[in-house]
Design a protein around this motif. Sequence first.
Motif, PDB file in Angstrom:
ATOM      1  N   LEU A   2     113.846 -61.337  -9.776  1.00  0.00           N
ATOM      2  CA  LEU A   2     113.372 -60.005 -10.130  1.00  0.00           C
ATOM      3  C   LEU A   2     112.625 -59.352  -8.966  1.00  0.00           C
ATOM      4  O   LEU A   2     112.819 -58.163  -8.695  1.00  0.00           O
ATOM      5  CB  LEU A   2     112.474 -60.070 -11.367  1.00  0.00           C
ATOM      6  CG  LEU A   2     113.182 -60.408 -12.679  1.00  0.00           C
ATOM      7  CD1 LEU A   2     112.176 -60.725 -13.757  1.00  0.00           C
ATOM      8  CD2 LEU A   2     114.079 -59.277 -13.107  1.00  0.00           C
ATOM      9  N   LYS A   3     111.807 -60.131  -8.278  1.00  0.00           N
ATOM     10  CA  LYS A   3     111.075 -59.581  -7.133  1.00  0.00           C
ATOM     11  C   LYS A   3     112.028 -59.119  -6.043  1.00  0.00           C
ATOM     12  O   LYS A   3     111.817 -58.068  -5.436  1.00  0.00           O
ATOM     13  CB  LYS A   3     110.103 -60.623  -6.576  1.00  0.00           C
ATOM     14  CG  LYS A   3     108.866 -60.793  -7.404  1.00  0.00           C
ATOM     15  CD  LYS A   3     107.911 -61.759  -6.751  1.00  0.00           C
ATOM     16  CE  LYS A   3     106.686 -61.941  -7.620  1.00  0.00           C
ATOM     17  NZ  LYS A   3     105.725 -62.859  -7.012  1.00  0.00           N
ATOM     18  N   ALA A   5     114.884 -57.929  -6.424  1.00  0.00           N
ATOM     19  CA  ALA A   5     115.513 -56.687  -6.891  1.00  0.00           C
ATOM     20  C   ALA A   5     114.514 -55.541  -6.956  1.00  0.00           C
ATOM     21  O   ALA A   5     114.875 -54.424  -7.300  1.00  0.00           O
ATOM     22  CB  ALA A   5     116.143 -56.909  -8.261  1.00  0.00           C
ATOM     23  N   GLY A   6     113.244 -55.826  -6.635  1.00  0.00           N
ATOM     24  CA  GLY A   6     112.224 -54.786  -6.664  1.00  0.00           C
ATOM     25  C   GLY A   6     111.705 -54.481  -8.057  1.00  0.00           C
ATOM     26  O   GLY A   6     111.144 -53.413  -8.295  1.00  0.00           O
ATOM     27  N   LEU A   7     111.901 -55.411  -8.990  1.00  0.00           N
ATOM     28  CA  LEU A   7     111.456 -55.221 -10.371  1.00  0.00           C
ATOM     29  C   LEU A   7     110.236 -56.096 -10.638  1.00  0.00           C
ATOM     30  O   LEU A   7     110.245 -57.285 -10.319  1.00  0.00           O
ATOM     31  CB  LEU A   7     112.576 -55.593 -11.345  1.00  0.00           C
ATOM     32  CG  LEU A   7     113.854 -54.776 -11.220  1.00  0.00           C
ATOM     33  CD1 LEU A   7     114.944 -55.382 -12.078  1.00  0.00           C
ATOM     34  CD2 LEU A   7     113.608 -53.330 -11.602  1.00  0.00           C
ATOM     35  N   PRO A   8     109.196 -55.531 -11.220  1.00  0.00           N
ATOM     36  CA  PRO A   8     107.995 -56.327 -11.488  1.00  0.00           C
ATOM     37  C   PRO A   8     108.246 -57.349 -12.605  1.00  0.00           C
ATOM     38  O   PRO A   8     108.632 -56.973 -13.716  1.00  0.00           O
ATOM     39  CB  PRO A   8     106.965 -55.285 -11.930  1.00  0.00           C
ATOM     40  CG  PRO A   8     107.767 -54.116 -12.383  1.00  0.00           C
ATOM     41  CD  PRO A   8     109.050 -54.138 -11.625  1.00  0.00           C
ATOM     42  N   ARG A  11     106.945 -56.818 -16.146  1.00  0.00           N
ATOM     43  CA  ARG A  11     107.564 -55.803 -17.007  1.00  0.00           C
ATOM     44  C   ARG A  11     108.961 -56.207 -17.467  1.00  0.00           C
ATOM     45  O   ARG A  11     109.417 -55.805 -18.530  1.00  0.00           O
ATOM     46  CB  ARG A  11     107.641 -54.476 -16.249  1.00  0.00           C
ATOM     47  CG  ARG A  11     108.394 -53.406 -17.017  1.00  0.00           C
ATOM     48  CD  ARG A  11     107.744 -52.061 -16.934  1.00  0.00           C
ATOM     49  NE  ARG A  11     108.275 -51.192 -17.955  1.00  0.00           N
ATOM     50  CZ  ARG A  11     109.292 -50.360 -17.774  1.00  0.00           C
ATOM     51  NH1 ARG A  11     109.853 -50.251 -16.614  1.00  0.00           N
ATOM     52  NH2 ARG A  11     109.724 -49.620 -18.758  1.00  0.00           N
ATOM     53  N   PHE A  12     109.651 -56.959 -16.643  1.00  0.00           N
ATOM     54  CA  PHE A  12     111.032 -57.338 -16.950  1.00  0.00           C
ATOM     55  C   PHE A  12     111.166 -58.849 -17.013  1.00  0.00           C
ATOM     56  O   PHE A  12     110.402 -59.578 -16.413  1.00  0.00           O
ATOM     57  CB  PHE A  12     111.994 -56.810 -15.872  1.00  0.00           C
ATOM     58  CG  PHE A  12     112.034 -55.319 -15.791  1.00  0.00           C
ATOM     59  CD1 PHE A  12     112.807 -54.581 -16.662  1.00  0.00           C
ATOM     60  CD2 PHE A  12     111.299 -54.642 -14.832  1.00  0.00           C
ATOM     61  CE1 PHE A  12     112.847 -53.202 -16.590  1.00  0.00           C
ATOM     62  CE2 PHE A  12     111.323 -53.265 -14.748  1.00  0.00           C
ATOM     63  CZ  PHE A  12     112.097 -52.550 -15.629  1.00  0.00           C
ATOM     64  N   SER A  13     112.185 -59.285 -17.737  1.00  0.00           N
ATOM     65  CA  SER A  13     112.534 -60.708 -17.757  1.00  0.00           C
ATOM     66  C   SER A  13     114.040 -60.799 -17.544  1.00  0.00           C
ATOM     67  O   SER A  13     114.767 -59.803 -17.698  1.00  0.00           O
ATOM     68  CB  SER A  13     112.160 -61.338 -19.100  1.00  0.00           C
ATOM     69  OG  SER A  13     112.989 -60.819 -20.125  1.00  0.00           O
ATOM     70  N   HIS A  16     115.758 -59.745 -20.629  1.00  0.00           N
ATOM     71  CA  HIS A  16     115.799 -58.293 -20.767  1.00  0.00           C
ATOM     72  C   HIS A  16     116.976 -57.724 -19.965  1.00  0.00           C
ATOM     73  O   HIS A  16     117.736 -56.879 -20.452  1.00  0.00           O
ATOM     74  CB  HIS A  16     114.479 -57.700 -20.284  1.00  0.00           C
ATOM     75  CG  HIS A  16     114.392 -56.215 -20.389  1.00  0.00           C
ATOM     76  ND1 HIS A  16     113.414 -55.486 -19.792  1.00  0.00           N
ATOM     77  CD2 HIS A  16     115.173 -55.292 -21.002  1.00  0.00           C
ATOM     78  CE1 HIS A  16     113.594 -54.202 -20.025  1.00  0.00           C
ATOM     79  NE2 HIS A  16     114.650 -54.072 -20.766  1.00  0.00           N
ATOM     80  N   LEU A  17     117.150 -58.185 -18.740  1.00  0.00           N
ATOM     81  CA  LEU A  17     118.254 -57.696 -17.903  1.00  0.00           C
ATOM     82  C   LEU A  17     119.610 -58.104 -18.480  1.00  0.00           C
ATOM     83  O   LEU A  17     120.565 -57.327 -18.455  1.00  0.00           O
ATOM     84  CB  LEU A  17     118.103 -58.212 -16.475  1.00  0.00           C
ATOM     85  CG  LEU A  17     116.886 -57.695 -15.724  1.00  0.00           C
ATOM     86  CD1 LEU A  17     116.824 -58.315 -14.331  1.00  0.00           C
ATOM     87  CD2 LEU A  17     116.893 -56.178 -15.633  1.00  0.00           C
ATOM     88  N   THR A  20     120.309 -55.834 -21.412  1.00  0.00           N
ATOM     89  CA  THR A  20     120.668 -54.503 -20.926  1.00  0.00           C
ATOM     90  C   THR A  20     122.090 -54.491 -20.388  1.00  0.00           C
ATOM     91  O   THR A  20     122.876 -53.579 -20.682  1.00  0.00           O
ATOM     92  CB  THR A  20     119.679 -54.052 -19.829  1.00  0.00           C
ATOM     93  OG1 THR A  20     118.360 -54.043 -20.383  1.00  0.00           O
ATOM     94  CG2 THR A  20     120.021 -52.679 -19.304  1.00  0.00           C
TER      95      THR A  20
END
Length: 73
Positions: A2-3, A5-8, A11-13, A16-17, A20
């Motif tokens: 996640l890091k 990809a620039g995603l905190p 906030r995300f798991s 979750h991805l 989605t």
Amino acid sequence: MLKRAGLPPTRFSLHHLRHTFATLLLHNKKEGFDKVDLRTLQELLGHENLATVSVYTHVDFENKKKAIDSFEI
């Protein structure tokens, strides 16, 4: 991951991805490409049981209306 990809991560798991990804495949329709069917999605996600994939099928009001309006009376 996640890091990178620039995603905190707070906030995300990955779950979750994954959810989605599956939802977008089912509901996204582009020109020349039909929506992904449940069996294909089952294979992509690696689920053994088709019923497990059903959690990604969200039927919204507009889809219900279109289905009802499609009947000729």
